[in-house]
Design a protein around this motif. Structure first.
Motif, PDB file in Angstrom:
ATOM      1  N   GLY A  36      -4.598  -1.020 -12.842  1.00  0.00           N
ATOM      2  CA  GLY A  36      -5.789  -1.846 -12.998  1.00  0.00           C
ATOM      3  C   GLY A  36      -6.827  -1.622 -11.917  1.00  0.00           C
ATOM      4  N   ILE A  37      -6.904  -0.367 -11.431  1.00  0.00           N
ATOM      5  CA  ILE A  37      -7.915  -0.016 -10.429  1.00  0.00           C
ATOM      6  C   ILE A  37      -8.709   1.197 -10.931  1.00  0.00           C
ATOM      7  CG2 ILE A  37      -6.589  -0.958  -8.485  1.00  0.00           C
ATOM      8  CD1 ILE A  37      -5.706   1.856  -7.784  1.00  0.00           C
ATOM      9  N   HIS A  38      -9.828   1.477 -10.306  1.00  0.00           N
ATOM     10  CA  HIS A  38     -10.668   2.599 -10.724  1.00  0.00           C
ATOM     11  C   HIS A  38     -10.090   3.919 -10.209  1.00  0.00           C
ATOM     12  CE1 HIS A  38     -14.267   5.032 -11.359  1.00  0.00           C
ATOM     13  NE2 HIS A  38     -14.641   4.078 -12.207  1.00  0.00           N
ATOM     14  N   ARG A  39     -10.227   4.979 -11.000  1.00  0.00           N
ATOM     15  CA  ARG A  39      -9.668   6.279 -10.640  1.00  0.00           C
ATOM     16  C   ARG A  39     -10.251   6.808  -9.334  1.00  0.00           C
ATOM     17  NH1 ARG A  39     -10.671  11.020  -9.701  1.00  0.00           N
ATOM     18  NH2 ARG A  39     -12.789  10.858 -10.465  1.00  0.00           N
ATOM     19  N   THR A  40     -11.550   6.643  -9.114  1.00  0.00           N
ATOM     20  CA  THR A  40     -12.130   7.161  -7.870  1.00  0.00           C
ATOM     21  C   THR A  40     -11.604   6.393  -6.651  1.00  0.00           C
ATOM     22  OG1 THR A  40     -14.130   5.821  -8.161  1.00  0.00           O
ATOM     23  CG2 THR A  40     -14.207   8.093  -8.952  1.00  0.00           C
ATOM     24  N   TYR A  41     -11.322   5.109  -6.831  1.00  0.00           N
ATOM     25  CA  TYR A  41     -10.727   4.314  -5.761  1.00  0.00           C
ATOM     26  C   TYR A  41      -9.332   4.854  -5.449  1.00  0.00           C
ATOM     27  CZ  TYR A  41      -9.008   0.121  -3.316  1.00  0.00           C
ATOM     28  OH  TYR A  41      -8.474  -0.752  -2.400  1.00  0.00           O
ATOM     29  N   LEU A  54      -3.752  -5.738   0.311  1.00  0.00           N
ATOM     30  CA  LEU A  54      -2.384  -6.064  -0.092  1.00  0.00           C
ATOM     31  C   LEU A  54      -2.276  -6.259  -1.597  1.00  0.00           C
ATOM     32  CD1 LEU A  54      -1.395  -8.509   2.765  1.00  0.00           C
ATOM     33  CD2 LEU A  54      -0.489  -6.220   2.364  1.00  0.00           C
ATOM     34  N   ILE A  55      -3.279  -6.855  -2.203  1.00  0.00           N
ATOM     35  CA  ILE A  55      -3.261  -7.058  -3.655  1.00  0.00           C
ATOM     36  C   ILE A  55      -3.179  -5.714  -4.372  1.00  0.00           C
ATOM     37  CG2 ILE A  55      -4.669  -7.807  -5.628  1.00  0.00           C
ATOM     38  CD1 ILE A  55      -5.672 -10.087  -3.750  1.00  0.00           C
ATOM     39  N   ASN A  56      -3.970  -4.747  -3.938  1.00  0.00           N
ATOM     40  CA  ASN A  56      -3.948  -3.430  -4.583  1.00  0.00           C
ATOM     41  C   ASN A  56      -2.681  -2.652  -4.261  1.00  0.00           C
ATOM     42  OD1 ASN A  56      -6.300  -3.699  -6.086  1.00  0.00           O
ATOM     43  ND2 ASN A  56      -7.575  -3.052  -4.378  1.00  0.00           N
ATOM     44  N   ILE A  57      -2.133  -2.847  -3.076  1.00  0.00           N
ATOM     45  CA  ILE A  57      -0.861  -2.205  -2.748  1.00  0.00           C
ATOM     46  C   ILE A  57       0.222  -2.715  -3.690  1.00  0.00           C
ATOM     47  CG2 ILE A  57       0.983  -2.050  -1.014  1.00  0.00           C
ATOM     48  CD1 ILE A  57      -1.283  -2.063   1.123  1.00  0.00           C
ATOM     49  N   GLU A  58       0.230  -4.021  -3.951  1.00  0.00           N
ATOM     50  CA  GLU A  58       1.217  -4.590  -4.858  1.00  0.00           C
ATOM     51  C   GLU A  58       1.017  -4.049  -6.280  1.00  0.00           C
ATOM     52  OE1 GLU A  58       3.245  -8.827  -5.196  1.00  0.00           O
ATOM     53  OE2 GLU A  58       1.114  -8.894  -5.738  1.00  0.00           O
ATOM     54  N   ARG A  59      -0.219  -3.934  -6.721  1.00  0.00           N
ATOM     55  CA  ARG A  59      -0.504  -3.380  -8.057  1.00  0.00           C
ATOM     56  C   ARG A  59      -0.022  -1.934  -8.165  1.00  0.00           C
ATOM     57  NH1 ARG A  59      -6.771  -5.331  -8.708  1.00  0.00           N
ATOM     58  NH2 ARG A  59      -6.325  -7.498  -9.206  1.00  0.00           N
ATOM     59  N   ILE A  60      -0.301  -1.158  -7.134  1.00  0.00           N
ATOM     60  CA  ILE A  60       0.089   0.257  -7.132  1.00  0.00           C
ATOM     61  C   ILE A  60       1.600   0.402  -7.120  1.00  0.00           C
ATOM     62  CG2 ILE A  60       0.044   2.354  -5.728  1.00  0.00           C
ATOM     63  CD1 ILE A  60      -2.869   1.445  -4.913  1.00  0.00           C
ATOM     64  N   ALA A  61       2.274  -0.387  -6.278  1.00  0.00           N
ATOM     65  CA  ALA A  61       3.742  -0.327  -6.223  1.00  0.00           C
ATOM     66  C   ALA A  61       4.326  -0.615  -7.597  1.00  0.00           C
ATOM     67  CB  ALA A  61       4.277  -1.314  -5.185  1.00  0.00           C
ATOM     68  N   SER A  65       6.548   1.777 -10.293  1.00  0.00           N
ATOM     69  CA  SER A  65       7.922   1.275 -10.482  1.00  0.00           C
ATOM     70  C   SER A  65       8.700   1.231  -9.172  1.00  0.00           C
ATOM     71  CB  SER A  65       8.680   2.112 -11.518  1.00  0.00           C
ATOM     72  OG  SER A  65       8.024   2.069 -12.768  1.00  0.00           O
ATOM     73  N   LEU A  66       8.029   0.766  -8.122  1.00  0.00           N
ATOM     74  CA  LEU A  66       8.640   0.631  -6.806  1.00  0.00           C
ATOM     75  C   LEU A  66       8.456  -0.792  -6.308  1.00  0.00           C
ATOM     76  CD1 LEU A  66       7.196   3.812  -5.022  1.00  0.00           C
ATOM     77  CD2 LEU A  66       9.506   3.540  -5.912  1.00  0.00           C
ATOM     78  N   SER A  67       9.428  -1.282  -5.543  1.00  0.00           N
ATOM     79  CA  SER A  67       9.226  -2.546  -4.835  1.00  0.00           C
ATOM     80  C   SER A  67       8.335  -2.239  -3.630  1.00  0.00           C
ATOM     81  CB  SER A  67      10.569  -3.104  -4.362  1.00  0.00           C
ATOM     82  OG  SER A  67      11.123  -2.260  -3.366  1.00  0.00           O
ATOM     83  N   LEU A  68       7.755  -3.275  -3.060  1.00  0.00           N
ATOM     84  CA  LEU A  68       6.938  -3.056  -1.859  1.00  0.00           C
ATOM     85  C   LEU A  68       7.751  -2.424  -0.730  1.00  0.00           C
ATOM     86  CD1 LEU A  68       4.748  -6.288  -1.843  1.00  0.00           C
ATOM     87  CD2 LEU A  68       4.001  -3.945  -2.298  1.00  0.00           C
ATOM     88  N   PRO A  69       8.972  -2.942  -0.438  1.00  0.00           N
ATOM     89  CA  PRO A  69       9.745  -2.298   0.633  1.00  0.00           C
ATOM     90  C   PRO A  69      10.031  -0.818   0.354  1.00  0.00           C
ATOM     91  CG  PRO A  69      10.680  -4.438   0.121  1.00  0.00           C
ATOM     92  CD  PRO A  69       9.632  -4.150  -0.927  1.00  0.00           C
ATOM     93  N   GLU A  70      10.335  -0.495  -0.900  1.00  0.00           N
ATOM     94  CA  GLU A  70      10.623   0.895  -1.224  1.00  0.00           C
ATOM     95  C   GLU A  70       9.391   1.779  -1.049  1.00  0.00           C
ATOM     96  OE1 GLU A  70      12.668   3.692  -4.657  1.00  0.00           O
ATOM     97  OE2 GLU A  70      12.462   1.537  -5.025  1.00  0.00           O
ATOM     98  N   LEU A  71       8.237   1.266  -1.459  1.00  0.00           N
ATOM     99  CA  LEU A  71       7.001   2.040  -1.268  1.00  0.00           C
ATOM    100  C   LEU A  71       6.774   2.305   0.225  1.00  0.00           C
ATOM    101  CD1 LEU A  71       4.374   3.359  -2.197  1.00  0.00           C
ATOM    102  CD2 LEU A  71       3.354   1.073  -2.317  1.00  0.00           C
ATOM    103  N   PHE A  72       6.931   1.268   1.047  1.00  0.00           N
ATOM    104  CA  PHE A  72       6.693   1.451   2.481  1.00  0.00           C
ATOM    105  C   PHE A  72       7.757   2.317   3.151  1.00  0.00           C
ATOM    106  CE2 PHE A  72       3.664  -2.029   1.894  1.00  0.00           C
ATOM    107  CZ  PHE A  72       2.571  -1.450   2.531  1.00  0.00           C
ATOM    108  N   ARG A  73       8.973   2.315   2.626  1.00  0.00           N
ATOM    109  CA  ARG A  73       9.981   3.269   3.139  1.00  0.00           C
ATOM    110  C   ARG A  73       9.512   4.695   2.909  1.00  0.00           C
ATOM    111  NH1 ARG A  73      13.694  -0.688   1.638  1.00  0.00           N
ATOM    112  NH2 ARG A  73      13.945   0.109  -0.483  1.00  0.00           N
TER     113      ARG A  73
END
Length: 77
Positions: A36-41, A54-61, A65-73
């Motif tokens: 739900g974000i723009h491709r250029t972003y 943080l909102i966009n990080i959660e959307r991207i994770a 198909s990753l949890s936030l901790p897994e993405l940051f790992r």
């Protein structure tokens, strides 16, 4: 003795995001639509030129198909 400078967290985050996106066989357009974000972003994030909220990080994770901790790992690898 000098310490090697660590790559900026925005660049590490972008690299981890791109690597996972490619693992899943997604284009930037695919991932941007799912998240739900723009491709250029998304492109800016992958290049490390955006300080992502943080909102966009959660959307991207979720879109990757990753949890936030897994993405940051992955960012810390």
């Amino acid at each position: 003795m000098t310490k090697k400078a660590r790559v900026d967290v925005r660049e590490r985050f972008g690299f981890a995001l791109k690597a996972r996106r490619e693992e899943l066989g997604l284009t930037q357009e695919d991932l941007a639509e799912i998240a739900g974000i723009h491709r250029t972003y998304l492109s800016d994030i992958e290049r490390g030129s955006r300080n992502v909220s943080l909102i966009n990080i959660e959307r991207i994770a979720g879109a990757l198909s990753l949890s936030l901790p897994e993405l940051f790992r992955r960012v810390e690898r």
